[in-house]
Design an enzyme around this catalytic site. Structure first.
Site, mmCIF file in Angstrom:
data_model
loop_
_atom_site.group_PDB
_atom_site.id
_atom_site.type_symbol
_atom_site.label_atom_id
_atom_site.label_comp_id
_atom_site.label_asym_id
_atom_site.label_seq_id
_atom_site.Cartn_x
_atom_site.Cartn_y
_atom_site.Cartn_z
ATOM 1 N N ILE A 99 0.836 -1.184 0.000
ATOM 2 C CA ILE A 99 0.000 0.000 0.000
ATOM 3 C C ILE A 99 0.880 1.247 0.000
ATOM 4 C CG2 ILE A 99 -0.251 -0.038 2.528
ATOM 5 C CD1 ILE A 99 -3.097 1.151 2.073
ATOM 6 N N SER A 100 0.517 2.230 -0.833
ATOM 7 C CA SER A 100 1.246 3.484 -0.965
ATOM 8 C C SER A 100 2.700 3.184 -1.352
ATOM 9 C CB SER A 100 1.138 4.293 0.336
ATOM 10 O OG SER A 100 1.496 5.641 0.139
ATOM 11 N N MET A 101 3.680 3.626 -0.595
ATOM 12 C CA MET A 101 5.072 3.313 -0.910
ATOM 13 C C MET A 101 5.277 1.803 -1.069
ATOM 14 S SD MET A 101 8.314 3.760 1.628
ATOM 15 C CE MET A 101 9.812 2.809 1.399
ATOM 16 N N ALA A 103 3.384 -0.371 -2.356
ATOM 17 C CA ALA A 103 2.984 -0.855 -3.677
ATOM 18 C C ALA A 103 4.134 -0.713 -4.670
ATOM 19 C CB ALA A 103 1.764 -0.083 -4.165
ATOM 20 N N ALA A 127 -2.041 -1.086 -3.782
ATOM 21 C CA ALA A 127 -3.061 -0.175 -3.272
ATOM 22 C C ALA A 127 -2.501 1.220 -3.060
ATOM 23 C CB ALA A 127 -3.637 -0.707 -1.953
#
Length: 261
Positions: A99-101, A103, A127
């Site tokens: 998720i975020s970084m 991903a 994500a």
């Protein structure tokens, strides 16, 4: 002297198992946290996941039990070291969620493994991180915000109010967050060809950074199946949206969630 059967110290630092199930799980799920985050965000995932999947959360340096270790501020050395850490896990099928970084880290890891002719993840679950093709120039977006890094932190949400209200806690978090954001802002990797593994992306409909439109760009990063799920959430998913993510991962990996997990 380390007793046989015990995990190596290096592995214990990097890899967090919040519910051991390696004897029954047919596939491992490597989970990568967001910038400024830590592996504890996946503490409940073993209870949410069916027994056939073993979630393993990756803990990067510079936080919680690795607070005294310098955080990475570039993607390439981080990927080099991460590959060495996960080598013992590659004897079994695995997938990646970030998720975020996290991903972008999962995506970079898949390319690094492919370049080195090593086993690749069965699937990527990504994500709240806009596709590489939608990146706007280099650098870090927080640098132009009012309030700088602290302003960015407040704008993005997801940080507990007790941390934002406590100067000492906030000052301890900011250096690691800054390093994490430099990992993202300086990584300009553009692969010659897309991955040949499925990508399932998740976008919050209220996410002003990784909008559904920017998340849809991940379809160009795979030559096979692409799915995009829209969740009624912002950049950081609430509990209900997180359960939807877990259910989608389980379905894609051929597992069924029962009321008892």
């Amino acid at each position: 002297m380390m007793m046989s059967g015990q995990p190596k110290i290096e592995e214990r630092r990097w890899l967090k198992r919040f519910g051991r199930r390696e004897d029954v799980a047919g596939i491992r799920l490597l989970c990568f946290h967001h910038a400024g985050g830590n592996a504890a965000m996946y503490r409940q995932w073993p209870q949410l996941m069916p027994a056939g999947i073993e979630p393993i959360a990756v803990q990067l340096p510079g936080r919680t039990d690795r607070f005294r270790e310098p955080a990475y501020d570039r993607m390439e050395p981080l990927l080099d070291d991460l590959v060495e850490v996960i080598k013992p896990l590659l004897d079994r099928p695995f997938a990646c969620y970030g998720i975020s970084m996290g991903a972008r880290l999962a995506w970079g890891l898949a390319h690094t493994l492919r370049e080195r002719a090593m086993p690749q993840p069965r699937q990527l679950f990504l994500a709240a991180n806009a596709a590489p093709s939608t990146d706007i120039g280099g650098g870090n977006e927080w640098e132009g915000l009012k309030g700088g890094l602290e302003g960015y932190l407040r704008t993005m949400g997801g940080t507990p109010e007790e941390v934002l209200a406590e100067p000492e806690l906030l000052s301890a978090l900011l250096p690691t967050l800054r390093a994490d954001l430099y990992v993202l802002g300086t990584h300009e990797f553009r692969p010659a060809s897309p991955l040949d593994i499925p990508i399932h992306a998740f976008a919050g409909t209220e996410d002003a950074s990784a909008t559904p439109e920017r998340m849809s760009g991940w379809r160009t990063e795979t030559s096979v199946r692409f799915d995009l799920d829209l969740l009624p959430s912002g950049h950081f998913f609430d509990a209900a949206s997180e359960r939807q993510v877990v259910a989608a991962i389980a379905r894609d990996l051929g597992q069924v969630i029962t009321p008892h997990g």
